[in-house]
Enzyme design. Structure first.
Site, short mmCIF file in Angstrom:
data_model
loop_
_atom_site.label_atom_id
_atom_site.label_comp_id
_atom_site.label_asym_id
_atom_site.label_seq_id
_atom_site.Cartn_x
_atom_site.Cartn_y
_atom_site.Cartn_z
N GLU A 65 0.21 4.02 1.35
CA GLU A 65 0.80 3.90 3.43
C GLU A 65 1.33 3.46 3.66
OE1 GLU A 65 -1.64 5.17 6.24
OE2 GLU A 65 -2.73 6.05 3.56
N TYR A 74 -1.30 0.49 11.22
CA TYR A 74 -1.29 -0.35 9.57
C TYR A 74 -0.08 0.16 8.17
CZ TYR A 74 -3.06 -0.68 4.95
OH TYR A 74 -4.10 -1.28 3.46
N LYS A 122 1.91 -3.21 7.27
CA LYS A 122 1.76 -3.52 5.60
C LYS A 122 3.33 -3.60 5.01
CE LYS A 122 -1.89 -4.08 3.85
NZ LYS A 122 -2.34 -5.35 2.92
N THR A 145 0.89 -1.05 0.38
CA THR A 145 -0.14 0.00 0.38
C THR A 145 0.74 1.25 0.27
OG1 THR A 145 -1.39 1.66 1.23
CG2 THR A 145 -0.51 -0.48 2.01
P1 NAP Z 1 -11.47 -4.63 2.75
O1 NAP Z 1 -12.27 -4.65 1.76
O2 NAP Z 1 -11.19 -4.39 4.63
O3 NAP Z 1 -10.87 -6.81 2.69
C1 NAP Z 1 -10.51 -7.01 3.44
C2 NAP Z 1 -10.22 -8.70 3.64
O4 NAP Z 1 -10.04 -9.23 4.65
C3 NAP Z 1 -12.35 -8.97 4.30
O5 NAP Z 1 -12.47 -9.94 3.29
C4 NAP Z 1 -12.07 -9.14 5.31
O6 NAP Z 1 -12.53 -10.13 6.32
C5 NAP Z 1 -10.63 -10.23 5.93
N1 NAP Z 1 -10.02 -10.75 6.60
C6 NAP Z 1 -9.81 -9.49 7.72
N2 NAP Z 1 -9.03 -10.15 8.96
C7 NAP Z 1 -8.81 -11.68 8.31
C8 NAP Z 1 -8.39 -12.89 7.92
N3 NAP Z 1 -7.51 -12.45 10.04
N4 NAP Z 1 -8.86 -13.97 7.82
C9 NAP Z 1 -8.68 -13.93 6.73
N5 NAP Z 1 -9.25 -12.80 6.00
C10 NAP Z 1 -9.69 -11.14 7.18
O7 NAP Z 1 -9.87 -4.26 1.70
P2 NAP Z 1 -9.92 -3.94 0.17
O8 NAP Z 1 -10.14 -2.64 0.08
O9 NAP Z 1 -10.65 -4.68 -0.19
O10 NAP Z 1 -8.07 -4.23 0.31
C11 NAP Z 1 -7.84 -5.39 -0.14
C12 NAP Z 1 -5.93 -5.56 0.46
O11 NAP Z 1 -5.57 -4.62 -0.60
C13 NAP Z 1 -5.93 -5.55 1.70
O12 NAP Z 1 -4.65 -6.03 2.67
C14 NAP Z 1 -5.68 -3.59 1.91
O13 NAP Z 1 -4.52 -3.38 3.28
C15 NAP Z 1 -4.89 -4.05 1.26
N6 NAP Z 1 -5.34 -2.46 0.07
C16 NAP Z 1 -5.71 -1.73 0.03
C17 NAP Z 1 -6.04 -0.48 -0.14
C18 NAP Z 1 -6.97 0.31 -1.11
O14 NAP Z 1 -7.48 1.68 -1.17
N7 NAP Z 1 -8.76 -0.69 -0.86
C19 NAP Z 1 -4.96 0.25 -1.27
C20 NAP Z 1 -3.58 -1.14 -1.17
C21 NAP Z 1 -3.83 -1.40 -0.44
P3 NAP Z 1 -14.28 -10.03 6.84
O15 NAP Z 1 -14.79 -9.22 5.23
O16 NAP Z 1 -14.70 -10.78 6.77
O17 NAP Z 1 -14.25 -8.73 7.33
O1 F7E Z 2 -9.13 8.00 4.69
C1 F7E Z 2 -9.42 11.63 5.63
C2 F7E Z 2 -8.35 10.51 6.19
O2 F7E Z 2 -9.64 6.04 5.95
C3 F7E Z 2 -8.47 9.09 3.69
C4 F7E Z 2 -7.38 2.13 3.20
O3 F7E Z 2 -7.77 0.81 1.28
O4 F7E Z 2 -6.09 3.69 1.78
C5 F7E Z 2 -6.96 3.51 3.15
O5 F7E Z 2 -6.71 4.49 3.73
C6 F7E Z 2 -7.92 10.76 3.60
C7 F7E Z 2 -7.53 10.73 5.29
O6 F7E Z 2 -8.40 6.12 3.52
C8 F7E Z 2 -12.56 11.14 7.16
O7 F7E Z 2 -7.18 11.31 7.38
C9 F7E Z 2 -10.93 13.08 6.86
O8 F7E Z 2 -6.28 11.23 5.26
O9 F7E Z 2 -10.46 6.76 3.09
P1 F7E Z 2 -9.05 6.86 4.83
P2 F7E Z 2 -7.29 6.08 4.30
O10 F7E Z 2 -6.35 6.35 5.29
O11 F7E Z 2 -6.26 6.98 2.78
C10 F7E Z 2 -4.79 3.35 1.65
C11 F7E Z 2 -4.04 2.84 0.39
C12 F7E Z 2 -5.32 1.37 2.43
O12 F7E Z 2 -3.87 1.20 1.72
C13 F7E Z 2 -5.66 1.58 3.04
O13 F7E Z 2 -5.86 -0.14 3.57
O14 F7E Z 2 -9.98 11.09 4.22
N1 F7E Z 2 -10.46 12.13 6.58
N2 F7E Z 2 -12.57 12.52 7.21
C14 F7E Z 2 -11.41 10.41 6.78
N3 F7E Z 2 -10.76 9.63 6.58
C15 F7E Z 2 -12.54 8.64 7.61
N4 F7E Z 2 -12.09 7.12 7.38
N5 F7E Z 2 -13.26 9.23 7.34
C16 F7E Z 2 -13.39 10.78 7.82
O15 F7E Z 2 -14.52 11.10 8.43
#
Ligand code: NAP
Ligand code: F7E
Length: 326
Positions: free
Chosen positions: A127, A149, A153, A125
């Site tokens: 992050e 987090y 990662k 990520t």
């Molecule tokens: P998500 O919607 O939060 O999905 C996370 C998945 O992990 C869910 O299926 C969850 O199951 C499962 N999980 C959680 N704890 C587990 C455990 N202990 N054992 C097995 N499965 C478990 O995340 P996403 O947005 O699809 O992201 C997919 C991956 O990419 C994650 O690793 C995330 O950190 C990474 N990532 C996401 C983004 C983004 O912007 N979306 C960017 C960079 C990296 P439940 O549904 O049962 O909770």
């Molecule tokens: O926040 C700001 C917050 O929670 C984005 C995950 O998929 O992407 C995600 O992480 C921004 C931050 O995503 C609120 O402070 C303001 O600056 O949507 P977010 P994230 O933290 O960027 C990365 C790439 C991952 O890997 C992660 O798994 O928005 N913000 N106000 C807020 N954020 C939230 N959630 N809620 C608010 O009310």
């Protein structure tokens, strides 16, 4: 027929990746963690729930991963499982380390024991860049995570690199920047906003409480990004790739785009609430996806405007459907 095992199949990316692989003719297996409530809504939304072989397991339980690898006999393993919400990682730092960090080693060890020929994808990520060391982040930019987090990662990222170098496992790491969709969890800011837009428009909510709206993110569409995961595993050599749009936008401007979709002015509804500020913030992220474009011939197809419009439309339908049922 190729076989793929996806951990995190019930999450946003897991659902889109499963759909993509089914369309490519794969047999798809998914690791499903035991939950007390239904976690299959995303697979049902995409109407693919009947086409997936679910295997109960958890990335913190290596025996379940060994079993999943044996049952699936997977050629490709995609590790998408994580405690993925940055905000929660300060409340549950140990769990985040165990699931999001050590969970990666559990899977790599299971691969080593059961099938070292399997190709492996790790969901890294942006992050990990956190307190950015370069204005546009690429694969060579130094990391500086800003949350438990991001730290977990980073461990998962380096253990992936280490297993590639130590054991010659075909292990690739996708450094994905934020990607969203109608299947995004409601706790993430884009979906929180599009859900609020739909509720405000339909008279079910009057305000939207947010934290730091000056933060900037490089937002893309999850449906585009899962193709990049697959492309990484089709290469002869495993590697690390930044996957991003190359554009960055403030949360404030993202809100403006989303409210504009229904003809409303975001300034009339947003209330800043310190509850949503984080102990340490990632102020700005902006990815340089040049390597993915060159080596994978991948680039983001969906603009932020198109993405917001897709999400608002889906939430308007959901809210209208809920209203009919109550
Ligand atoms: P998500 O919607 O939060 O999905 C996370 C998945 O992990 C869910 O299926 C969850 O199951 C499962 N999980 C959680 N704890 C587990 C455990 N202990 N054992 C097995 N499965 C478990 O995340 P996403 O947005 O699809 O992201 C997919 C991956 O990419 C994650 O690793 C995330 O950190 C990474 N990532 C996401 C983004 C983004 O912007 N979306 C960017 C960079 C990296 P439940 O549904 O049962 O909770
Ligand atoms: O926040 C700001 C917050 O929670 C984005 C995950 O998929 O992407 C995600 O992480 C921004 C931050 O995503 C609120 O402070 C303001 O600056 O949507 P977010 P994230 O933290 O960027 C990365 C790439 C991952 O890997 C992660 O798994 O928005 N913000 N106000 C807020 N954020 C939230 N959630 N809620 C608010 O009310």
């Amino acid at each position: 027929m190729k076989k793929a095992l996806i951990t995190g199949i019930t999450g946003q990316d897991g659902a889109y990746l499963a759909q993509f692989l089914i369309e490519k003719g794969y047999a798809v297996y998914g690791l499903q963690a035991r939950r007390s409530t239904d976690s299959l809504w995303r697979l049902q939304f995409l109407e693919i729930n009947d086409e997936i072989n679910l295997i109960e397991g958890d990335v913190t339980d290596m025996s379940s991963l060994i079993r999943a690898l044996k049952i699936s006999d997977a050629d490709e393993v995609y590790n998408l499982a994580a405690q993925s919400f940055v905000g929660s990682s300060w409340d549950q730092p140990v769990l985040t380390a165990q699931v999001t960090g050590v969970g990666v080693t559990n899977i790599l060890e299971a691969i080593r024991l059961v099938n070292p020929e399997a190709k492996f994808y790790q969901a890294s990520t942006s992050e990990m860049f956190g307190y950015i060391q370069k204005s546009k982040q690429d694969e060579l930019t130094p990391f500086y995570p800003r949350s438990p987090y991001g730290v977990a990662k980073l461990y998962g990222h380096w253990i992936t690199v280490n297993y590639r170098e130590s054991f010659k496992i075909h292990a690739s790491s996708g450094i994905l920047f934020n990607h969203e969709s109608p299947l995004r969890g409601i706790e993430f800011v884009t979906r929180k906003v599009t859900d609020a837009v739909a509720r405000i428009k339909q008279g079910k909510q009057t305000e939207l409480r947010l934290g730091n709206i000056d933060a900037k993110r490089d937002w893309g569409f999850a449906g585009d990004y899962v193709e990049a995961m697959w492309l990484m595993l089709q290469q002869d050599q495993p590697d690390d790739y930044v996957i991003a749009t190359g554009q960055t936008t403030t949360v404030r401007d993202m809100c403006q785009i989303a409210f504009n979709c229904v003809g409303l002015n975001y300034e009339d509804y947003i209330v800043i609430d310190s509850k949503y500020y984080r102990p340490a913030e990632v102020d700005i992220l902006l990815g340089d996806p040049s390597k993915a474009k060159k080596n994978l011939e991948w680039e983001a197809k969906t603009s932020l405007k198109e993405l917001m419009s897709m999400m608002v439309e889906a939430d308007i339908k959901r809210v209208a459907y809920e209203s009919k049922r109550t």
